[in-house]
Design an enzyme around this catalytic site. Structure first.
Site, PDB file in Angstrom:
ATOM      1  N   GLY A  14      57.069  55.215  43.533  1.00  0.00           N
ATOM      2  CA  GLY A  14      56.623  55.128  44.932  1.00  0.00           C
ATOM      3  C   GLY A  14      55.116  55.241  45.055  1.00  0.00           C
ATOM      4  O   GLY A  14      54.390  55.336  44.055  1.00  0.00           O
ATOM      5  N   VAL A 131      57.846  67.655  47.738  1.00  0.00           N
ATOM      6  CA  VAL A 131      56.915  66.884  48.568  1.00  0.00           C
ATOM      7  C   VAL A 131      57.700  66.021  49.556  1.00  0.00           C
ATOM      8  O   VAL A 131      57.306  65.834  50.706  1.00  0.00           O
ATOM      9  CB  VAL A 131      56.001  65.998  47.675  1.00  0.00           C
ATOM     10  CG1 VAL A 131      55.115  65.095  48.519  1.00  0.00           C
ATOM     11  CG2 VAL A 131      55.157  66.866  46.741  1.00  0.00           C
ATOM     12  N   ASP A 161      48.408  69.743  54.660  1.00  0.00           N
ATOM     13  CA  ASP A 161      48.027  70.268  55.983  1.00  0.00           C
ATOM     14  C   ASP A 161      46.844  71.233  55.837  1.00  0.00           C
ATOM     15  O   ASP A 161      45.907  71.215  56.632  1.00  0.00           O
ATOM     16  CB  ASP A 161      49.223  70.993  56.617  1.00  0.00           C
ATOM     17  CG  ASP A 161      50.475  70.132  56.588  1.00  0.00           C
ATOM     18  OD1 ASP A 161      50.683  69.363  57.531  1.00  0.00           O
ATOM     19  OD2 ASP A 161      51.238  70.223  55.602  1.00  0.00           O
ATOM     20  N   HIS A 189      56.119  71.851  57.224  1.00  0.00           N
ATOM     21  CA  HIS A 189      55.280  70.659  57.068  1.00  0.00           C
ATOM     22  C   HIS A 189      55.739  69.624  58.086  1.00  0.00           C
ATOM     23  O   HIS A 189      56.616  68.803  57.837  1.00  0.00           O
ATOM     24  CB  HIS A 189      55.366  70.066  55.656  1.00  0.00           C
ATOM     25  CG  HIS A 189      54.774  68.689  55.604  1.00  0.00           C
ATOM     26  ND1 HIS A 189      53.435  68.454  55.823  1.00  0.00           N
ATOM     27  CD2 HIS A 189      55.333  67.469  55.424  1.00  0.00           C
ATOM     28  CE1 HIS A 189      53.202  67.155  55.778  1.00  0.00           C
ATOM     29  NE2 HIS A 189      54.343  66.541  55.534  1.00  0.00           N
TER      30      HIS A 189
HETATM   31  P1  NAX Z   1      57.714  55.745  48.810  1.00  0.00           P
HETATM   32  O1  NAX Z   1      58.820  55.213  49.647  1.00  0.00           O
HETATM   33  O2  NAX Z   1      56.549  54.881  48.472  1.00  0.00           O
HETATM   34  O3  NAX Z   1      58.316  56.242  47.417  1.00  0.00           O
HETATM   35  C1  NAX Z   1      59.428  57.063  47.344  1.00  0.00           C
HETATM   36  C2  NAX Z   1      60.150  56.707  46.051  1.00  0.00           C
HETATM   37  O4  NAX Z   1      61.194  57.644  45.870  1.00  0.00           O
HETATM   38  C3  NAX Z   1      60.779  55.313  46.050  1.00  0.00           C
HETATM   39  O5  NAX Z   1      60.318  54.588  44.930  1.00  0.00           O
HETATM   40  C4  NAX Z   1      62.281  55.608  45.977  1.00  0.00           C
HETATM   41  O6  NAX Z   1      62.983  54.654  45.215  1.00  0.00           O
HETATM   42  C5  NAX Z   1      62.287  56.966  45.311  1.00  0.00           C
HETATM   43  N1  NAX Z   1      63.496  57.758  45.560  1.00  0.00           N
HETATM   44  C6  NAX Z   1      64.241  57.835  46.694  1.00  0.00           C
HETATM   45  N2  NAX Z   1      65.300  58.636  46.506  1.00  0.00           N
HETATM   46  C7  NAX Z   1      65.207  59.093  45.243  1.00  0.00           C
HETATM   47  C8  NAX Z   1      66.034  59.928  44.463  1.00  0.00           C
HETATM   48  N3  NAX Z   1      67.162  60.449  44.949  1.00  0.00           N
HETATM   49  N4  NAX Z   1      65.662  60.183  43.179  1.00  0.00           N
HETATM   50  C9  NAX Z   1      64.552  59.638  42.672  1.00  0.00           C
HETATM   51  N5  NAX Z   1      63.743  58.803  43.360  1.00  0.00           N
HETATM   52  C10 NAX Z   1      64.078  58.550  44.625  1.00  0.00           C
HETATM   53  O7  NAX Z   1      57.245  57.093  49.507  1.00  0.00           O
HETATM   54  P2  NAX Z   1      55.910  57.947  49.290  1.00  0.00           P
HETATM   55  O8  NAX Z   1      54.874  57.434  50.187  1.00  0.00           O
HETATM   56  O9  NAX Z   1      55.613  58.040  47.845  1.00  0.00           O
HETATM   57  O10 NAX Z   1      56.364  59.355  49.891  1.00  0.00           O
HETATM   58  C11 NAX Z   1      57.345  60.139  49.238  1.00  0.00           C
HETATM   59  C12 NAX Z   1      57.796  61.272  50.123  1.00  0.00           C
HETATM   60  O11 NAX Z   1      56.708  62.165  50.412  1.00  0.00           O
HETATM   61  C13 NAX Z   1      58.332  60.848  51.486  1.00  0.00           C
HETATM   62  O12 NAX Z   1      59.516  61.590  51.755  1.00  0.00           O
HETATM   63  C14 NAX Z   1      57.230  61.269  52.438  1.00  0.00           C
HETATM   64  O13 NAX Z   1      57.734  61.507  53.731  1.00  0.00           O
HETATM   65  C15 NAX Z   1      56.732  62.508  51.777  1.00  0.00           C
HETATM   66  N6  NAX Z   1      55.404  63.013  52.168  1.00  0.00           N
HETATM   67  C16 NAX Z   1      55.223  64.357  52.216  1.00  0.00           C
HETATM   68  C17 NAX Z   1      54.007  64.943  52.491  1.00  0.00           C
HETATM   69  C18 NAX Z   1      53.838  66.437  52.519  1.00  0.00           C
HETATM   70  O14 NAX Z   1      52.740  66.881  52.868  1.00  0.00           O
HETATM   71  N7  NAX Z   1      54.825  67.269  52.190  1.00  0.00           N
HETATM   72  C19 NAX Z   1      52.840  64.096  52.817  1.00  0.00           C
HETATM   73  C20 NAX Z   1      52.956  62.694  52.334  1.00  0.00           C
HETATM   74  C21 NAX Z   1      54.317  62.077  52.418  1.00  0.00           C
HETATM   75  O15 NAX Z   1      54.481  61.560  53.717  1.00  0.00           O
END
Ligand code: NAX
Length: 328
Positions: A14, A131, A161, A189
């Site tokens: 991702g 995350v 944050d 968060h």
């Molecule tokens: P992306 O959609 O670009 O990438 C996520 C990846 O995770 C995809 O490639 C998907 O195939 C994979 N995935 C989904 N389910 C999975 C599983 N069960 N096992 C292994 N891989 C799996 O998202 P990205 O921009 O990289 O963000 C990832 C996550 O971080 C999201 O949930 C997003 O909401 C969260 N965030 C959290 C933040 C925080 O401060 N805690 C900030 C940034 C981000 O928004």
């Protein structure tokens, strides 16, 4: 030479993964003298696995001196085998027409499976950072699904944050970020988080006295930090990725290598501090030393702060209620 440490990253193909993996392999996470093995998990989907292979080709092409091995996985039971650090980034994003409840449930499934896998095969001291959103509740579910691992080893990322708050306060006060200390964020968060600069100092001076503007705090600062994620999506057309990866690095590096007495923010299971129910994964001010964090005690909670803490706590308790039937 040091024994290599094993780091698992989920969602490795991702957006965040694409910023995160190269920095881990470069030594930014564990130190420039610490060899590392990366164990990368993606969903079994053919496209995701193919994309993961592509990322690994690029990692190979960096010829990172500290990187001992990189492996690709579609099963958490192999991805988490013997890992010292697990960065749980992959999560189910909200799809069209998906209700909040559906989102919570889809993620509860993922983090139940991953928590159980960590429980079964990870190092008994594995440090886990969630995350993937909803990060606090996902961390709670993983923790509850891993009864044989120390609960305190499950954390959620509030560091983005925290860093956003630091940057806003630095800009407002006209001081460098590096000069600001004792800044932190309470809660979930989400836009309800409460970034608290009442105790912050800059060059020994109180930030609150320096800014001296409660209206700015309430009407500009807190909404700006709370809605920063949405502002980035609006501007970039994609959600925060490099800054999120950077925050994940900051969180785990500080946890393992220590903050030397400096305060930071981690989402950790509450021990009852500040009236937050035990076990709730909540953003707290902490210091870290020898791989352990300690929640800063004895801070005064004024009426405004209590109100903000209640809002973010209630949101978390509602999220937990929504997944109760899955984790008990
Ligand atoms: P992306 O959609 O670009 O990438 C996520 C990846 O995770 C995809 O490639 C998907 O195939 C994979 N995935 C989904 N389910 C999975 C599983 N069960 N096992 C292994 N891989 C799996 O998202 P990205 O921009 O990289 O963000 C990832 C996550 O971080 C999201 O949930 C997003 O909401 C969260 N965030 C959290 C933040 C925080 O401060 N805690 C900030 C940034 C981000 O928004």
């Amino acid at each position: 030479a040091k024994t290599p440490m094993r780091v698992a990253v989920t969602g490795a193909a991702g957006q965040i993964g694409y910023s995160l993996l190269f920095r881990i392999a470069n030594g930014d996470l564990l130190g420039k003298d610490q060899p590392v093995i990366l164990q990368l998990l993606e969903i079994p989907d053919e496209k995701a696995q193919k994309a993961l292979k592509g990322v690994i080709m690029e990692i190979d092409d960096c010829a990172f001196p500290l990187l001992v091995e990189v492996t690709a996985h579609s099963d958490p039971m192999t991805a988490f085998k013997d890992v010292d650090v697990a960065l749980l980034v992959g999560a189910r994003p909200r799809g069209p027409g998906m209700e909040r409840k559906d989102l919570l449930e889809a993620n509860a499934q993922i983090f139940t499976v991953q928590g159980k896998a960590l429980d079964a095969v990870a190092s008994r001291n594995v440090k886990v950072l969630v995350v993937g959103n909803p990060a606090n509740t996902n961390a709670y579910i993983a923790m509850k699904s891993a009864p044989n691992l120390p609960a305190k080893n499950f954390t959620a990322m509030l560091r983005l944050d925290h860093n956003r708050a630091l940057s806003q306060v630095a800009a407002k006060s006209g001081k460098p970020v590096a000069a600001i200390e004792k800044m932190f964020v309470w809660g979930n968060h989400s836009p309800t988080m409460y970034a608290d600069y009442r105790y912050a100092t800059v060059e020994g001076q109180s930030v609150k006295d320096l800014i001296n503007d409660h209206a700015w705090n309430k009407d500009v600062f807190l909404p700006t930090v709370g809605k920063r994620g949405a502002a980035i999506i609006e501007a970039r057309g994609l959600s925060s990725a490099a800054s999120a990866a950077n925050a994940a690095i900051d969180h785990v590096r500080d946890w393992i290598l220590g903050t030397n007495g400096k305060w930071t923010t981690m989402g950790v299971p509450s021990d009852g501090s500040y009236g937050i129910p035990e076990g709730t994964i909540f953003g707290f001010p902490v210091t870290t030393e020898n791989g352990e964090y300690t929640i800063i005690q004895g801070l005064e909670i004024d009426a405004f702060s209590q109100e903000r803490i209640n809002v973010t706590l209630n949101e978390l308790l509602e999220e937990r209620e929504g997944v109760k039937h899955l984790v008990g």
